[in-house]
Design a protein around this motif. Structure first.
Motif, mmCIF file in Angstrom:
data_model
loop_
_atom_site.group_PDB
_atom_site.id
_atom_site.type_symbol
_atom_site.label_atom_id
_atom_site.label_comp_id
_atom_site.label_asym_id
_atom_site.label_seq_id
_atom_site.Cartn_x
_atom_site.Cartn_y
_atom_site.Cartn_z
ATOM 1 N N ARG A 41 0.842 -1.190 0.000
ATOM 2 C CA ARG A 41 0.000 0.000 0.000
ATOM 3 C C ARG A 41 0.882 1.245 0.000
ATOM 4 N N GLY A 44 0.280 2.985 4.705
ATOM 5 C CA GLY A 44 0.099 1.550 4.539
ATOM 6 C C GLY A 44 1.376 0.796 4.233
ATOM 7 N N GLY A 68 -4.137 1.190 5.848
ATOM 8 C CA GLY A 68 -4.125 0.995 4.402
ATOM 9 C C GLY A 68 -3.467 2.203 3.761
ATOM 10 N N ALA A 117 -9.018 0.872 7.318
ATOM 11 C CA ALA A 117 -9.166 -0.129 6.260
ATOM 12 C C ALA A 117 -10.356 -1.011 6.586
ATOM 13 N N CYS A 118 -10.927 -1.610 5.553
ATOM 14 C CA CYS A 118 -12.151 -2.393 5.737
ATOM 15 C C CYS A 118 -11.921 -3.641 6.580
#
Length: 472
Positions: free
Chosen positions: A285, A289, A335, A340-341
């Motif tokens: 990233r 990240g 990220g 981040a998810c």
């Protein structure tokens, strides 16, 4: 007649005083008793009123049975407005945007993937689809909107706030990395045209957009026009791509990612969670990240740690689901931006998040104590050889169970967009709490003028950038 004899003071000098003292004590005791009775009655009445207020305010909204969120996938326009309950809630007017900002984006996404039958086009699942759930929520009838703190109004003159339902995050991925896709769609063009349309609206111009709410969940959403919409309440995933004068916790709201793996529905415990630490995501990233690659290098040789590269795909989501559901801890490094998810995937998996992101902002922190559901490790400490794995191995089974219990309590209400009284209602609750500040800033704007000063701008009420507006 003979007058009645009067007691002689000389014969019993203390008799009158004794009688008077006795009477005084009697009356005093009666007064105290009466006072105690009154206090008891008052306290009891207050207690009853407090109980009544508590049950009315906090318990009544959840009495209604839940209803599914558009199981048929159809958005309905019939909205019931005007009930007594609705009158006490914050009133939201949702713009009927031109289709190029809503349905047109969905069709563009489908067209780029080879579809020509747009009658079956639906908003596609992705990590920033909170914008869809908010739009869908305001299209439900009031009876379906269980426990919502806001009510939709159809007359803008009645509104406290204005919702702009643009699908700004979906717009970013219409043509992303798709060779041969129809390049007729342009996210940049959509952004420019949205601002042009807003600036023609009387209610946008009235308060410079301050009483408007816009979802921009993807860190790059509306990047081109952020300066033109920054007065609004922005619904963001983090502040990684906005300047301090564009976004702040004071004005805006951090919302959760939509999780992309299945929620864990099994029993609490560690018996079936044989992996110590799990991570599956993009290894490389940008910006903050970059720590991911360093953590990969350190952890990929640990026996009880699974850390591997993986991008968003149906197969990888299945693998991530299995991994998170069978691990005690889930690694959540930054990220391209601080959040981040994977964090939200871990939460719904009851896999204790291990957050390595020094600048992260988290949703709903006024009601969620994240120290009870996650472990935070500083970036510098996480890169010390052997530190992270050793730290996690030292966490007792009892402590892991405590984390899991706390996670289970917060999942449905705060991190499930599809729940009738879930994340959407919590977002509206927090948006509603911004209303006093919005009114304050609107009223300030009426008396101030902007000054061109050399000092840097700030993210709150910028008194160093204003002067008085002379008027009568």
């Amino acid at each position: 007649m003979e007058a009645p004899s009067t007691p002689s003071k000389s014969r019993n000098p203390n008799k009158f005083q004794s009688s008077s003292s006795s009477s005084s004590h009697h009356h005093s005791a009666m007064a105290r008793k009466s006072s105690l009775v009154k206090q008891t009655i008052v306290c009891s009445a207050c207690f009853v009123l407090v109980l009544y207020a508590f049950f009315n305010t906090f318990l009544h909204p959840t009495d209604s049975p839940p209803s599914p969120l558009f199981p048929d996938g159809v958005v309905r326009d019939d909205v019931f407005v005007g009930s007594a309950v609705a009158a006490s809630r914050v009133k939201v007017f949702m713009y009927d945007l031109p289709r190029q900002f809503t349905v047109g984006i969905i069709e563009g996404h489908a067209r780029a993937r080879g579809s020509s039958d747009f009658s079956k086009s639906r908003y596609p699942g992705h990590q920033h689809m909170g914008e869809w759930y908010l739009f869908a929520d305001l299209n439900r009838t009031e009876e379906e909107r269980v426990g919502s703190p806001v009510v939709r109004v159809l007359d803008p003159e009645e509104a406290d706030l204005f919702f702009v339902p643009v699908f700004s995050s979906l717009s970013l991925i219409v043509n992303t990395n798709r060779p041969g896709a129809d390049q007729a769609y342009s996210d940049e063009k959509m952004q420019d045209e949205l601002v042009q349309w807003l600036e023609q609206q009387v209610y946008w111009r009235r308060n410079s957009g301050r009483d408007h709410v816009i979802a921009a969940g993807d860190p790059n959403a509306l990047y081109r026009v952020m300066d033109q919409v920054k007065n609004s309440v922005l619904l963001l995933s983090d502040f990684g791509r906005v300047r301090p004068d564009q976004g702040s916790l004071i004005k805006d709201l951090i919302i959760p990612y939509a999780h992309r793996i299945n929620s864990y529905t099994g029993e609490l415990g560690v018996e079936k969670r044989n992996t110590l630490l799990f991570f599956m995501g993009n290894r490389y990233r940008k910006d903050g990240g970059k720590i991911r690659d360093l953590l990969f290098q350190m952890l990929e040789t640990e026996d009880d740690v699974i850390i591997k590269h993986g991008t968003q795909s149906r197969e990888n989501r299945r693998a991530a689901t299995r991994g998170m559901h069978t691990s005690k801890f889930c690694l959540n490094p930054a990220g391209d931006t601080p959040s981040a998810c994977r964090l939200f995937d871990a939460i719904v998996s009851l896999c204790v998040p291990v957050i390595v992101s020094d600048s992260i902002e988290l949703p709903f922190e006024d009601v969620i104590d994240y120290k009870k559901i996650a472990i935070f490790v500083g970036t510098k400490a996480s890169l010390r050889p052997g530190y992270l794995a050793s730290l996690l191995r030292g966490v007792s089974t009892e402590r892991i169970l405590e984390f899991q219990k706390e996670l289970k309590q917060v999942v449905s209400h705060y991190f499930e967009y599809g729940e009738p009284n879930g994340a959407v209602n919590e977002i509206w609750r927090q948006v509603s709490q911004k209303l006093p500040l919005i009114k304050l800033m609107i009223n300030r704007d009426k008396r101030l003028i902007k000054r061109d000063l050399s000092e840097p701008d700030c993210s709150c009420l910028c008194t160093n950038k204003t002067g008085f507006l002379t008027s009568i």
